[in-house]
Design a protein around this motif. Structure first.
Motif, short mmCIF file in Angstrom:
data_model
loop_
_atom_site.label_atom_id
_atom_site.label_comp_id
_atom_site.label_asym_id
_atom_site.label_seq_id
_atom_site.Cartn_x
_atom_site.Cartn_y
_atom_site.Cartn_z
N ILE A 1 -12.26 0.08 -8.45
CA ILE A 1 -11.43 0.68 -7.42
C ILE A 1 -10.14 1.19 -8.05
O ILE A 1 -9.50 0.47 -8.83
N PRO B 1 -6.52 1.76 -9.15
CA PRO B 1 -5.39 0.84 -8.98
C PRO B 1 -4.33 1.44 -8.06
O PRO B 1 -4.16 2.65 -7.99
N LYS B 2 -3.62 0.60 -7.38
CA LYS B 2 -2.57 1.04 -6.46
C LYS B 2 -1.46 0.02 -6.45
O LYS B 2 -1.71 -1.18 -6.48
N ARG B 3 -0.22 0.50 -6.43
CA ARG B 3 0.93 -0.37 -6.32
C ARG B 3 1.69 -0.05 -5.05
O ARG B 3 1.73 1.09 -4.60
N ALA C 1 -6.45 -2.97 3.33
CA ALA C 1 -6.89 -2.18 2.18
C ALA C 1 -7.78 -1.02 2.63
O ALA C 1 -7.69 0.09 2.11
N VAL D 1 -7.59 2.29 0.12
CA VAL D 1 -7.79 1.83 -1.26
C VAL D 1 -9.05 1.00 -1.41
O VAL D 1 -9.43 0.62 -2.51
N LEU D 2 -9.72 0.71 -0.29
CA LEU D 2 -10.97 -0.03 -0.32
C LEU D 2 -11.96 0.73 0.55
O LEU D 2 -11.67 1.03 1.71
N THR E 1 -12.57 -6.84 -8.85
CA THR E 1 -11.28 -6.23 -8.54
C THR E 1 -10.43 -7.24 -7.80
O THR E 1 -10.91 -7.91 -6.87
N LEU F 1 -7.56 -7.84 -5.23
CA LEU F 1 -6.77 -7.24 -4.17
C LEU F 1 -5.53 -8.10 -4.01
O LEU F 1 -5.59 -9.20 -3.46
N ASN G 1 -5.46 -2.36 -14.48
CA ASN G 1 -6.13 -1.38 -13.64
C ASN G 1 -7.07 -2.03 -12.63
O ASN G 1 -7.51 -1.40 -11.67
N THR H 1 -5.48 -3.95 -7.31
CA THR H 1 -5.12 -3.04 -6.24
C THR H 1 -4.19 -3.79 -5.29
O THR H 1 -4.57 -4.84 -4.76
N GLU H 2 -2.99 -3.28 -5.11
CA GLU H 2 -1.96 -4.00 -4.35
C GLU H 2 -1.77 -3.37 -2.97
O GLU H 2 -1.74 -2.16 -2.82
#
Length: 202
Positions: free
Chosen positions: A5, A7-9, A66, A71-72, A139, A141, A171, A174-175
């Motif tokens: 997935i 990555p996200k911040r 998410a 992001v999901l 991944t 979360l 990476n 996922t936040e």
């Protein structure tokens, strides 16, 4: 790692540590999440019985946020054993981490090192894809809803420090932050002057 997935911040943590103790049952869940199709099923971990628990309720909130944040990939379903929390729409294994900062008055302190190590340990785990049956990286979360800004910064500092030889490991994180009801402003204490003004209609 390239198939995981993206990555996200988050721009900032939620700073809602006081809400962690309030999200205990399905009735405590805000409508944004409770109204999501299949939420009740997501709030039950088959590996820990058939009744929602505070931890599994919060994990379900994380998973739905998410999805709603993009992001999901849906549909998200619960993991089928004790080693994984959810699978996304592609069957990829997802593990939720919800680190917690102390609330005002608490006598304990947040430990960024142990939290970072727990996250990185999970990133080293593989699990079977629900749809393909092939082993692939899990991944993480990372739900930062219940972290203060200070503790959030300390956690990411440790994560970067522990992965200085291979930052690509990050990476796999996922936040997200859940959107919980805003804090209610405290009402000013009633004084004689306040009561008099109220009586006069001011």
């Amino acid at each position: 790692m390239k198939d995981m997935i993206p990555p996200k911040r988050v721009a900032a943590p939620g700073e809602r540590q006081e809400m962690q103790k309030k999200l205990r049952t399905l009735d405590d869940v805000p409508a944004r999440y409770r109204s999501y199709p299949g939420f009740d099923a997501l709030a039950v971990d088959p590996a820990h019985g058939k009744t929602p628990e505070p931890k599994t309720v919060r994990e379900a909130v994380s998973a739905v946020e998410a999805v709603l944040s993009g992001v999901l990939k849906p549909p998200v379903v619960r993991g089928d054993d004790a080693y994984i929390d959810f699978y996304d729409g592609n069957g990829r294994p997802v593990d939720v981490k919800t680190p917690l900062s102390p609330s005002e008055g608490d006598k304990w302190q947040f430990d960024p090192l142990s939290n970072a190590e727990t996250i990185l340990k999970q990133l080293d785990v593989t699990h079977k894809n629900r749809l393909t049956g092939k082993e692939e990286p899990v991944t993480v979360l990372l739900d930062s809803t219940y972290l203060s800004r200070e503790d959030h910064a300390a956690l990411w500092h440790k994560l970067r420090k522990l992965t200085k030889n291979d930052r690509s490991r990050l990476n796999g994180i996922t936040e997200i932050c859940a959107r919980l009801p805003q804090r209610q402003k405290e009402k000013p204490p009633l004084t004689a002057a306040t009561l008099l003004n109220k009586f006069r209609g001011r």
